[in-house]
Design a protein around this motif. Structure first.
Motif, PDB file in Angstrom:
ATOM      1  N   PRO A  79       8.056  72.957  -7.590  1.00 60.95           N
ATOM      2  CA  PRO A  79       6.909  72.806  -8.497  1.00 60.95           C
ATOM      3  C   PRO A  79       6.088  71.543  -8.256  1.00 60.95           C
ATOM      4  O   PRO A  79       5.001  71.405  -8.824  1.00 60.95           O
ATOM      5  CB  PRO A  79       7.562  72.782  -9.884  1.00 60.95           C
ATOM      6  CG  PRO A  79       8.892  73.438  -9.700  1.00 60.95           C
ATOM      7  CD  PRO A  79       9.326  73.077  -8.328  1.00 60.95           C
ATOM      8  N   ASP A  80       6.613  70.632  -7.438  1.00 55.98           N
ATOM      9  CA  ASP A  80       5.882  69.403  -7.133  1.00 55.98           C
ATOM     10  C   ASP A  80       4.850  69.597  -6.017  1.00 55.98           C
ATOM     11  O   ASP A  80       3.986  68.731  -5.799  1.00 55.98           O
ATOM     12  CB  ASP A  80       6.849  68.307  -6.699  1.00 55.98           C
ATOM     13  CG  ASP A  80       7.656  68.700  -5.467  1.00 55.98           C
ATOM     14  OD1 ASP A  80       8.445  69.660  -5.557  1.00 55.98           O
ATOM     15  OD2 ASP A  80       7.495  68.058  -4.409  1.00 55.98           O
ATOM     16  N   LEU A  81       4.911  70.720  -5.302  1.00 59.09           N
ATOM     17  CA  LEU A  81       4.031  70.929  -4.157  1.00 59.09           C
ATOM     18  C   LEU A  81       2.664  71.454  -4.574  1.00 59.09           C
ATOM     19  O   LEU A  81       2.534  72.174  -5.559  1.00 59.09           O
ATOM     20  CB  LEU A  81       4.651  71.942  -3.188  1.00 59.09           C
ATOM     21  CG  LEU A  81       5.967  71.604  -2.508  1.00 59.09           C
ATOM     22  CD1 LEU A  81       6.367  72.739  -1.575  1.00 59.09           C
ATOM     23  CD2 LEU A  81       5.867  70.292  -1.741  1.00 59.09           C
ATOM     24  N   THR A  82       1.660  71.104  -3.766  1.00 56.88           N
ATOM     25  CA  THR A  82       0.356  71.768  -3.817  1.00 56.88           C
ATOM     26  C   THR A  82       0.106  72.382  -2.449  1.00 56.88           C
ATOM     27  O   THR A  82       0.717  71.979  -1.444  1.00 56.88           O
ATOM     28  CB  THR A  82      -0.776  70.794  -4.166  1.00 56.88           C
ATOM     29  OG1 THR A  82      -0.794  69.724  -3.207  1.00 56.88           O
ATOM     30  CG2 THR A  82      -0.598  70.235  -5.568  1.00 56.88           C
ATOM     31  N   ALA A  83      -0.785  73.367  -2.381  1.00 55.59           N
ATOM     32  CA  ALA A  83      -0.933  74.098  -1.127  1.00 55.59           C
ATOM     33  C   ALA A  83      -2.363  74.549  -0.900  1.00 55.59           C
ATOM     34  O   ALA A  83      -3.128  74.771  -1.841  1.00 55.59           O
ATOM     35  CB  ALA A  83      -0.004  75.320  -1.117  1.00 55.59           C
ATOM     36  N   VAL A  84      -2.687  74.701   0.383  1.00 61.00           N
ATOM     37  CA  VAL A  84      -3.889  75.398   0.830  1.00 61.00           C
ATOM     38  C   VAL A  84      -3.429  76.596   1.640  1.00 61.00           C
ATOM     39  O   VAL A  84      -2.626  76.456   2.575  1.00 61.00           O
ATOM     40  CB  VAL A  84      -4.793  74.497   1.697  1.00 61.00           C
ATOM     41  CG1 VAL A  84      -5.943  75.316   2.291  1.00 61.00           C
ATOM     42  CG2 VAL A  84      -5.337  73.331   0.891  1.00 61.00           C
ATOM     43  N   LEU A  85      -3.882  77.779   1.263  1.00 59.32           N
ATOM     44  CA  LEU A  85      -3.640  78.987   2.046  1.00 59.32           C
ATOM     45  C   LEU A  85      -4.934  79.300   2.787  1.00 59.32           C
ATOM     46  O   LEU A  85      -5.972  79.518   2.172  1.00 59.32           O
ATOM     47  CB  LEU A  85      -3.231  80.149   1.145  1.00 59.32           C
ATOM     48  CG  LEU A  85      -2.791  81.436   1.858  1.00 59.32           C
ATOM     49  CD1 LEU A  85      -1.784  82.201   1.009  1.00 59.32           C
ATOM     50  CD2 LEU A  85      -3.977  82.357   2.191  1.00 59.32           C
ATOM     51  N   TYR A  86      -4.856  79.304   4.103  1.00 62.60           N
ATOM     52  CA  TYR A  86      -6.022  79.509   4.959  1.00 62.60           C
ATOM     53  C   TYR A  86      -5.833  80.827   5.696  1.00 62.60           C
ATOM     54  O   TYR A  86      -4.828  81.026   6.385  1.00 62.60           O
ATOM     55  CB  TYR A  86      -6.126  78.352   5.956  1.00 62.60           C
ATOM     56  CG  TYR A  86      -7.366  78.366   6.819  1.00 62.60           C
ATOM     57  CD1 TYR A  86      -8.495  77.620   6.459  1.00 62.60           C
ATOM     58  CD2 TYR A  86      -7.414  79.093   7.997  1.00 62.60           C
ATOM     59  CE1 TYR A  86      -9.630  77.613   7.267  1.00 62.60           C
ATOM     60  CE2 TYR A  86      -8.542  79.108   8.795  1.00 62.60           C
ATOM     61  CZ  TYR A  86      -9.648  78.362   8.425  1.00 62.60           C
ATOM     62  OH  TYR A  86     -10.776  78.356   9.219  1.00 62.60           O
ATOM     63  N   ASP A  87      -6.795  81.750   5.559  1.00 62.00           N
ATOM     64  CA  ASP A  87      -6.639  83.062   6.168  1.00 62.00           C
ATOM     65  C   ASP A  87      -7.994  83.689   6.445  1.00 62.00           C
ATOM     66  O   ASP A  87      -8.956  83.470   5.702  1.00 62.00           O
ATOM     67  CB  ASP A  87      -5.811  83.978   5.256  1.00 62.00           C
ATOM     68  CG  ASP A  87      -5.292  85.199   5.998  1.00 62.00           C
ATOM     69  OD1 ASP A  87      -4.196  85.099   6.576  1.00 62.00           O
ATOM     70  OD2 ASP A  87      -5.993  86.223   6.024  1.00 62.00           O
TER      71      ASP A  87
END
Length: 288
Positions: A79-87
């Motif tokens: 739960p501490d992570l942030t993310a970018v999903l690139y597609d």
């Protein structure tokens, strides 16, 4: 089977169209016993080799993340992570957005649609602690080494890159087993090919070549292996539904499944298993 951009012999629109047709049913692969085993092995590898070194409050880039199957698992586990999903495919990433809302992490996920050949420009100013690119993503880009170079420029000091890629040797074996000698020859001679007639042609990889490519962009390989290595998919496993008869005979019995899974886990991470794997699995690090 995630989308990015076309290979040298594959049109950009062909790749987009292929994954537009797959998008709504893509996550049904979770219901196939072979891919359930494969996913369990990949998640074990992530827990062993990736998560322990991922800093608190880290930033994830899922390069060619498709419907967000692995972003979903990582953001759920951490739960501490942030993310970018690139597609490339809005049809695929639309499902990732739905998962984020449903599972309560929409505020931690940014979705960017674009071509991985332009990822460094599109994400300029970002820095990531973990970059993942799973399954056939780098096989579908026009220049895999250039995409690796661009991804490496987005990595923070001490960060990791985890890759799952199509194994050239397995592609040749698979196509011989299903009677497609032309594609087996393409895998061996041209280092490209496909697993079904309807999929775009893609680049195929060997462990030695991939390790050299990673070193060339400043990344040190710390895990070089393959998975699964004892059970291989049949033709039906290339589809979104159903299981091949041989796979069902091998894995449908829960006791047999558990024993085979235990054997796979014992071999997971061994360098000698890279050439045997249905998939190649690499973890590499950038120097501090």
């Amino acid at each position: 089977m995630n989308p990015t951009t076309g290979t040298a012999g594959t049109g950009h629109e062909e790749v987009i169209g292929y994954f537009r047709e797959k998008a709504d049913g893509y996550d049904r692969v979770d219901e196939q016993v072979y891919w359930r085993l494969s996913d369990e092995l990949l998640w074990e590898a992530i827990e062993r080799y990736v998560l322990p070194a991922l800093p608190r409050g880290g930033r994830l880039l899922d390069a060619g993340g498709g419907t967000g199957r692995w972003t979903d698992r990582l953001l759920g586990a951490r739960p501490d992570l942030t993310a970018v999903l690139y597609d490339l495919s809005p049809d695929m990433s639309g499902h990732a957005r739905e998962k984020a809302v449903k599972n309560g992490y929409a505020d931690r996920l940014t979705i960017v649609n674009g071509d991985l050949m332009n990822v460094a420009e599109d994400l300029a100013g970002h820095s990531f602690d973990l970059v993942i690119s799973f399954h056939n993503v780098l096989g579908f880009v026009a220049e895999p080494t250039e995409v690796l170079r661009q991804l490496s420029t987005l990595m923070a000091p001490g960060s990791q890159m985890a890759l799952v890629l199509p194994n050239r040797y397995h592609a040749a074996f698979f196509n011989i087993m299903v009677g497609n000698l032309e594609e087996a020859e393409s895998a061996v001679v041209d280092r490209s090919g496909r697993f079904t007639p309807d999929m775009p042609s893609m680049h195929l990889f060997t462990p030695t070549e991939l390790q050299g490519d990673l070193a060339g962009v400043g990344l040190h390989t710390v895990v070089r292996t393959g998975f699964p290595v004892l059970v291989y998919p049949g033709y039906q496993e290339t589809q979104l539904d159903g299981s091949s008869a041989g796979v069902m005979r091998t894995l449908s019995d829960p006791e047999h499944y558990a024993r085979i899974r235990a054997l796979e886990l014992k071999l997971l991470g061994e360098t000698a298993m890279a050439e045997r794997g249905n998939n190649l699995l690499f973890v590499a690090r950038r120097g501090v």
